[in-house]
Design a protein around this motif. Sequence first.
Motif, mmCIF file in Angstrom:
data_model
loop_
_atom_site.group_PDB
_atom_site.id
_atom_site.type_symbol
_atom_site.label_atom_id
_atom_site.label_comp_id
_atom_site.label_asym_id
_atom_site.label_seq_id
_atom_site.Cartn_x
_atom_site.Cartn_y
_atom_site.Cartn_z
ATOM 1 N N THR A 204 -4.138 3.913 -3.633
ATOM 2 C CA THR A 204 -2.982 4.590 -2.796
ATOM 3 C C THR A 204 -3.508 3.886 -1.482
ATOM 4 O OG1 THR A 204 -3.148 7.184 -3.311
ATOM 5 C CG2 THR A 204 -2.011 6.801 -1.401
ATOM 6 N N GLU A 205 -4.423 3.893 -0.551
ATOM 7 C CA GLU A 205 -4.028 2.871 0.422
ATOM 8 C C GLU A 205 -3.641 1.314 0.263
ATOM 9 O OE1 GLU A 205 -8.354 3.274 2.068
ATOM 10 O OE2 GLU A 205 -8.315 4.392 3.158
ATOM 11 N N THR A 206 -4.393 0.841 -0.962
ATOM 12 C CA THR A 206 -3.735 -0.459 -0.998
ATOM 13 C C THR A 206 -2.145 -0.845 -1.138
ATOM 14 O OG1 THR A 206 -5.480 -1.202 -2.399
ATOM 15 C CG2 THR A 206 -3.315 -2.285 -2.524
ATOM 16 N N VAL A 207 -1.705 0.545 -2.209
ATOM 17 C CA VAL A 207 -0.028 0.364 -1.641
ATOM 18 C C VAL A 207 0.350 1.037 -0.315
ATOM 19 C CG1 VAL A 207 1.941 2.026 -2.702
ATOM 20 C CG2 VAL A 207 0.209 1.476 -3.868
ATOM 21 N N ALA A 208 -0.355 1.442 0.391
ATOM 22 C CA ALA A 208 0.460 2.445 1.830
ATOM 23 C C ALA A 208 0.220 0.668 2.231
ATOM 24 C CB ALA A 208 -0.451 3.131 2.074
ATOM 25 N N ARG A 209 -0.923 -0.096 2.337
ATOM 26 C CA ARG A 209 -1.379 -0.851 3.403
ATOM 27 C C ARG A 209 -0.417 -2.100 2.821
ATOM 28 N NH1 ARG A 209 -6.043 -1.505 2.423
ATOM 29 N NH2 ARG A 209 -5.747 -2.707 0.846
ATOM 30 N N GLN A 210 0.338 -1.719 1.732
ATOM 31 C CA GLN A 210 1.393 -3.245 1.295
ATOM 32 C C GLN A 210 2.293 -3.021 2.119
ATOM 33 O OE1 GLN A 210 1.411 -3.896 -2.496
ATOM 34 N NE2 GLN A 210 -0.857 -4.536 -2.560
ATOM 35 N N SER A 211 2.859 -1.392 1.382
ATOM 36 C CA SER A 211 4.009 -0.748 2.351
ATOM 37 C C SER A 211 4.501 -0.791 3.478
ATOM 38 C CB SER A 211 4.549 0.786 1.482
ATOM 39 O OG SER A 211 4.329 0.453 0.783
ATOM 40 N N GLN A 212 3.324 -0.738 4.831
ATOM 41 C CA GLN A 212 3.377 -0.585 5.940
ATOM 42 C C GLN A 212 3.558 -2.321 6.465
ATOM 43 O OE1 GLN A 212 2.882 1.664 8.111
ATOM 44 N NE2 GLN A 212 2.907 0.047 9.709
ATOM 45 N N GLU A 213 2.583 -3.285 5.312
ATOM 46 C CA GLU A 213 2.998 -4.594 5.485
ATOM 47 C C GLU A 213 4.247 -5.444 5.625
ATOM 48 O OE1 GLU A 213 0.250 -6.706 3.299
ATOM 49 O OE2 GLU A 213 -1.467 -6.199 4.278
ATOM 50 N N ILE A 214 5.088 -4.657 4.957
ATOM 51 C CA ILE A 214 6.348 -5.277 4.277
ATOM 52 C C ILE A 214 7.017 -4.551 5.784
ATOM 53 C CG2 ILE A 214 8.461 -3.790 2.749
ATOM 54 C CD1 ILE A 214 6.517 -4.172 0.662
ATOM 55 N N VAL A 215 7.252 -3.572 5.973
ATOM 56 C CA VAL A 215 8.089 -2.077 6.792
ATOM 57 C C VAL A 215 7.800 -3.074 7.718
ATOM 58 C CG1 VAL A 215 8.118 -0.297 8.230
ATOM 59 C CG2 VAL A 215 7.720 -0.270 5.729
ATOM 60 N N ASP A 216 6.361 -3.523 8.791
ATOM 61 C CA ASP A 216 6.160 -4.534 9.726
ATOM 62 C C ASP A 216 6.465 -5.785 9.852
ATOM 63 O OD1 ASP A 216 4.245 -2.056 10.417
ATOM 64 O OD2 ASP A 216 2.490 -3.281 10.215
#
Length: 567
Positions: A204-216
Amino acid sequence: MAFAVAVVLLIGSSVLLYRATTRQRAGDSLVAHTHQVETVIEDLGSEVFKASNSRRAFIITGNESLLGGYHSAVQNIPQGLAHLRRLTSDSAERQRELDTIQADIEKELALISSSLPAGVGWTSSSDQEIRVTLQTAEIESRVQESLQRLRTEEDELLRRRQEAAGANYQRTLHMITASFVIALVLLLAQMILLSHQFTRHERTETVARQSQEIVDAFFSSSTVGFVIFDSKFRCTRFNEAFPRMAGLSPEQLRGKTASEIFHEHRMHSDRLLQEILRTGKPVLDREVSADLTAKPGEVRHWLVNYFPIREDGGVFTQLGIIVVDVTARRNAEEALRKLSGRLLGIQDQERRRIARELHDSLGQYLVGLKISLEMLAQSKPEANAAILAECRDILDKSITETRTLSHLLHPPLLDEAGFASAASWFVTGFSQRSGIPVSLDIPPDLPRLPEAVEIALFRILQESLTNVHRHSHAASAEIKVEADAEQVSIDVKDHGRGIPGYILRHVDGEGAKLGVGLAGMRERIHELGGVFEVVSNEQGTTVRAVVPLSIREEVYPLHAGAEGSNG
């Protein structure tokens, strides 16, 4: 839950272990107590036996030194009885048995004591000694039986207590073992679950981090402005595009409020943002225009979307804003509107020139022709009178039609007497030609208006009545004009069948989807900074236009040139 059950089982096992240890200690104490009772009983029986044997040995030998056992028994027996009473004080039955034993022992000791003086110095037996010996033997036998019974009962009690202690120990050991096994199994299950949850958490942290990177990535590289405000409406985060749009540096932008950035009235801006946080409903497509702080006089136009950001607990504490710079589009629309206005101005000037040309050239020629025909009529025979009369009638009609066409293109009254007179003339002629009664309500003290405003109002009146005649099939119509120091308005209302819905929906949309008349009216009014609207239903249609009187000087700039060209 498994962890909680395991902890409870471990705690329960500890409690059971403590209770088992306490019971085991109590059992050991009871076993030791029983052993002590048995020891005292043995000692008491030994003392009784010692007292009896000492007397017999003295009787037989006459040696007083052999009475030491008797004297020792006399001293130790009461102490042993007292000690035994204390050890069995919790049993009333034991106390009663001890009372019987004590009475027998005291009786035996009394017999022994009464027989000793008679035996001092004598070595032969007598009847009295025989009787005492028999009596003491009987009593001693009874005392030994009683003491043996006590020993037997204590042995049985000791056995039961040992069995109970052993069973308690085994039961407790089994319960503790089972609790520990179950606790270990549950802890192992908990470890497996924790490992599974940890793996899921990492994913979940990996997916959230990837999502956050995409959003950023979108946040930082987008050409659209993104801004986040806190609960006090202060700027806390923004992307790289927004400072350029606002004309501020990132250091200047951070901490500024929404009203300071968009140059809005603070009370109105704060009320809007507070309502968004309170209701959780976004506000979309809000148009904002402001001067750039770094470039005074440069007006920027933005399309702003406000949306609330929900925190943990479901409370809205932040605001997100998406800003799209529509300055180029606005400027293009403004340029297009000005171009449309110029085209309409050119059209009006062209109509005015054509009207003057028709009046000054064709009209004059037709008048000359009429005069010539009249002169011819005077010189011709009577037979040509009918033909000449027909020619005159045709020429009269041509002159009238030419004058009507000239007035319709641009009525001279509009330039000479103003909008009120031109409107009265046009409405009267329209009613006569169409047969549709039209009422006209114009303030009697209506002053002369700016030329562009008068032309626009007349074209609204002209186009509206033309649509009434062609499309509405109305039985009547009303026109009302109102004016004050700031604006003038015109309402044209008919009682016809109304405008179809698919056309009405495009009145405020794209002009390409409208008829030329409606599009032209809308563009004229918008060019003057006014408001144009159409309301239609089954009972009829109302066209309303409101024009401010403080129009710009650049409206219809070609008028002077057109006039000059006709001079």
